[in-house]
Enzyme design. Structure first.
Site, PDB file in Angstrom:
ATOM      1  N   ASP A   1      29.669  26.284   9.886  1.00  7.36           N
ATOM      2  CA  ASP A   1      30.445  26.396  11.117  1.00  7.36           C
ATOM      3  C   ASP A   1      29.462  26.827  12.209  1.00  7.36           C
ATOM      4  OD1 ASP A   1      31.925  27.383  13.255  1.00  7.36           O
ATOM      5  OD2 ASP A   1      33.601  27.930  11.945  1.00  7.36           O
TER       6      ASP A   1
ATOM      7  N   LYS B   1      15.256   0.138  19.787  1.00  7.84           N
ATOM      8  CA  LYS B   1      15.485  -1.271  19.421  1.00  7.84           C
ATOM      9  C   LYS B   1      14.207  -2.064  19.716  1.00  7.84           C
ATOM     10  CE  LYS B   1      20.471  -1.165  20.412  1.00  7.84           C
ATOM     11  NZ  LYS B   1      21.285  -1.567  19.283  1.00  7.84           N
TER      12      LYS B   1
ATOM     13  N   GLU C   1      30.693  -4.818  23.709  1.00 11.01           N
ATOM     14  CA  GLU C   1      31.034  -4.450  22.329  1.00 11.01           C
ATOM     15  C   GLU C   1      32.381  -5.034  21.978  1.00 11.01           C
ATOM     16  OE1 GLU C   1      29.706  -0.472  20.859  1.00 11.01           O
ATOM     17  OE2 GLU C   1      30.236   0.068  22.905  1.00 11.01           O
TER      18      GLU C   1
ATOM     19  N   HIS D   1      22.037   4.469  27.939  1.00 12.66           N
ATOM     20  CA  HIS D   1      21.502   3.181  27.486  1.00 12.66           C
ATOM     21  C   HIS D   1      21.249   2.199  28.640  1.00 12.66           C
ATOM     22  CE1 HIS D   1      22.545   4.789  23.673  1.00 12.66           C
ATOM     23  NE2 HIS D   1      23.780   4.369  23.614  1.00 12.66           N
TER      24      HIS D   1
ATOM     25  N   LYS E   1      34.162  -1.795  25.761  1.00 15.18           N
ATOM     26  CA  LYS E   1      34.599  -1.935  24.375  1.00 15.18           C
ATOM     27  C   LYS E   1      35.744  -2.937  24.321  1.00 15.18           C
ATOM     28  CE  LYS E   1      33.056   2.536  22.790  1.00 15.18           C
ATOM     29  NZ  LYS E   1      31.759   2.124  22.255  1.00 15.18           N
TER      30      LYS E   1
HETATM   31  C1  BG6 Z   1      26.490   4.758  21.239  1.00 13.47           C
HETATM   32  C2  BG6 Z   1      27.822   4.966  21.894  1.00 13.47           C
HETATM   33  O1  BG6 Z   1      25.506   5.506  21.884  1.00 13.47           O
HETATM   34  O2  BG6 Z   1      26.152   3.376  21.281  1.00 13.47           O
HETATM   35  C3  BG6 Z   1      28.879   4.115  21.198  1.00 13.47           C
HETATM   36  O3  BG6 Z   1      28.178   6.330  21.827  1.00 13.47           O
HETATM   37  C4  BG6 Z   1      28.449   2.683  21.137  1.00 13.47           C
HETATM   38  O4  BG6 Z   1      30.124   4.244  21.869  1.00 13.47           O
HETATM   39  C5  BG6 Z   1      27.048   2.541  20.575  1.00 13.47           C
HETATM   40  O5  BG6 Z   1      29.372   1.991  20.312  1.00 13.47           O
HETATM   41  C6  BG6 Z   1      26.549   1.111  20.703  1.00 13.47           C
HETATM   42  O6  BG6 Z   1      25.343   0.986  20.018  1.00 13.47           O
HETATM   43  P1  BG6 Z   1      24.844  -0.421  19.492  1.00 13.47           P
HETATM   44  O7  BG6 Z   1      23.480  -0.178  18.983  1.00 13.47           O
HETATM   45  O8  BG6 Z   1      25.806  -0.839  18.418  1.00 13.47           O
HETATM   46  O9  BG6 Z   1      24.881  -1.341  20.678  1.00 13.47           O
END
Ligand code: BG6
Length: 488
Positions: free
Chosen positions: A90, A181, A215, A239, A339
């Protein structure tokens, strides 16, 4: 390169990130014999979990997410699972950290630990303070923290300050897995190891840039976490801005963390704040409603999770971004992420300008460089070509010059983002991690948008799950006479 670290303590060890990304990445390293023999992986969270259950849940995660099926290499899989143990800790209980200390001292190794905080940012500081209080931090210990670091600039400064009271900056690895990546690292090679792009890489030849991270998954059982975050904080602040920085920055003097950080920060400082009326004009917020994809019905954002509560968190953002510097003046960067869109792909499109003068009576199409980051890394350069024909008639077509990394290299050899970055941290190479100043500059800019959304009541627009976002995102470009390039 520093000493190899020996134990990896994974806070949030039985969470989504751990099972979906971190353990599969470590398993890939195991397969490549990149983990040294006495590296142990200790999962920690508040949950009570036996080592056996942790190992079997981890195995399920590997089956679904690892690059290769763990059943195909039972010995390697077993060696990997043997490294895993679990401890209920915890974050607010000193006794639990004492137990962690005991557990660690019972394991082999050189005392060089990596603490990976795959937890909400609110737990970063208490965990660091407890680790220090029980004497688990020394000058070899490394800390990995996940984004988002804080919820805004102030909280990020506070976290960075308090974490800095426990760990030296050189030992803090702020992870953005996009930087791991291969296709993202390749942006540096593309720009700075080739002679032909850099002379064109500016407002004289580039019309605009698009960055899309689309996504197809929804928020699912992460909804209660995501409600407090939203796409701007979850994806854009880190990102997408990292991608933008790699495309927009000046050539760094060297490939080292200091030089890269310096150039990225200059880009962040040149981002024109999106404020005042521009908030409504330059941003689109969206949230998915129920929809359908490939015959499957998909729930609305507000129906996700075990105990859904309505919220107006954005699951989609589109932005028009201006960079106020010499190189990019007048070249918009359009960013979009969401998303439950129609497919999973990430792409950077560099749209060049039209030719200055045409000798053809037919229209030509401006060149475009398409950098595909996922699902399959590739680079395509769209060029005008003469279509072969017998009649001698001029027939111009836009054709791709194509570099597919998955054809060029064995896909199993292309490391995943987390795989590369975890390995870098194990060997003590911080080049691809973010400095606190980068993170803070990125927050400074995104905070203005967040404030503007509130001040001007920018509505969250609904888009059907399985589409490419609200119509307003199309309008954002249409106002400038442009269109998004969608997945083809
Ligand atoms: C993460 C986010 O940093 O990146 C997620 O918190 C997202 O919400 C993910 O789904 C996407 O990563 P990738 O590599 O699958 O494009």
């Amino acid at each position: 390169i520093n000493e190899k670290a020996c134990n990896l303590i994974l806070f949030g060890g039985n969470g989504d990130l751990s099972y979906r990304k971190l353990l599969p990445a470590l398993f890939n390293l195991e397969r490549k014999e990149m983990l040294h023999d006495d590296l142990n992986i200790i999962g920690c969270s508040r949950t009570e979990l036996s080592d056996e259950v942790f190992q079997s849940e981890a195995l399920e995660g590997l089956k679904e997410n690892a690059t290769s099926n763990p059943d195909e290499s039972p010995e390697i899989t077993q060696r990997f699972l043997n490294r895993l143990s679990f401890l209920s800790v915890d974050a607010s209980d000193t006794n639990d950290f004492q137990q962690l200390k005991q557990h660690l001292s019972s394991l082999k190794g050189n005392g060089c630990h990596i603490y990976y905080l795959a937890t909400p940012p609110g737990l970063f500081v208490p965990i660091c303070q407890h680790l220090e209080a029980v004497g688990l931090v020394n000058d070899k210990s490394r800390l990995i923290i996940e984004k988002p670091i804080g919820y805004n600039l102030d909280s990020s400064i506070e976290i960075n300050d308090q974490v800095a009271a426990v760990f030296a900056e050189d030992n803090i690895y702020r992870i953005d897995h996009y930087m791991g990546k291969s296709a993202v690292q390749n942006l540096l090679a593309l720009r700075f190891a080739n002679v032909m792009f850099e002379p064109l890489w500016n407002q004289n030849y580039i019309d605009h840039v698009q960055i899309t991270v689309s996504e197809s998954v929804g928020v699912g059982n992460r909804k209660s976490f995501y409600d407090n975050v939203g796409a701007l904080r979850d994806m854009v602040q880190n990102h997408l801005l990292q991608l933008l920085a790699l495309i927009a920055m000046e050539p760094p003097t060297h490939l080292n963390p200091e030089a890269l950080k310096h150039e990225k920060i200059k880009v962040f400082r040149s981002l024109r704040p999106i404020e005042g009326k521009r908030t409504k004009y330059n941003t689109v917020r969206g949230q998915y409603s129920a929809g359908e994809l490939d015959g499957e019905s998909l729930p609305a954002y507000n129906q996700e999770g075990d105990n859904p509560k309505p919220s107006n968190t954005e699951s989609f953002v589109a932005l028009k971004v201006d960079i106020d510097n010499w190189r990019w003046s007048g070249v918009p960067f359009y960013l979009r992420t969401g998303k439950r869109l129609s497919s999973r792909y990430a792409e950077i499109d560099i749209q060049f300008k039209e030719i200055h003068h045409s000798i053809f009576k037919l229209p030509t199409k401006a060149n475009r460089l398409i950098i595909r980051l996922q699902p399959k890394d590739s680079i395509q350069l769209m060029l005008m070509n003469q279509e072969p024909n017998l009649s001698g008639a001029v027939n111009l077509v836009s054709d791709p010059l194509n570099l597919s990394f998955t054809d060029q290299y064995d896909p199993a050899d292309i490391p995943k983002g987390y795989e590369r970055l975890l390995y870098d941290c194990i060997i003590g190479d911080p080049t691809l991690f973010m400095s606190r100043y980068e993170v803070e500059e990125a927050w400074r800019w995104t905070d203005t948008i967040l404030a503007g959304w509130e001040e001007f009541d920018v509505p969250v627009l609904y888009y059907p799950a399985g589409s490419m976002g609200p119509d307003a995102a199309e309008q954002l470009l249409a106002k400038d006479g442009r269109k998004w390039f969608n997945n083809n």
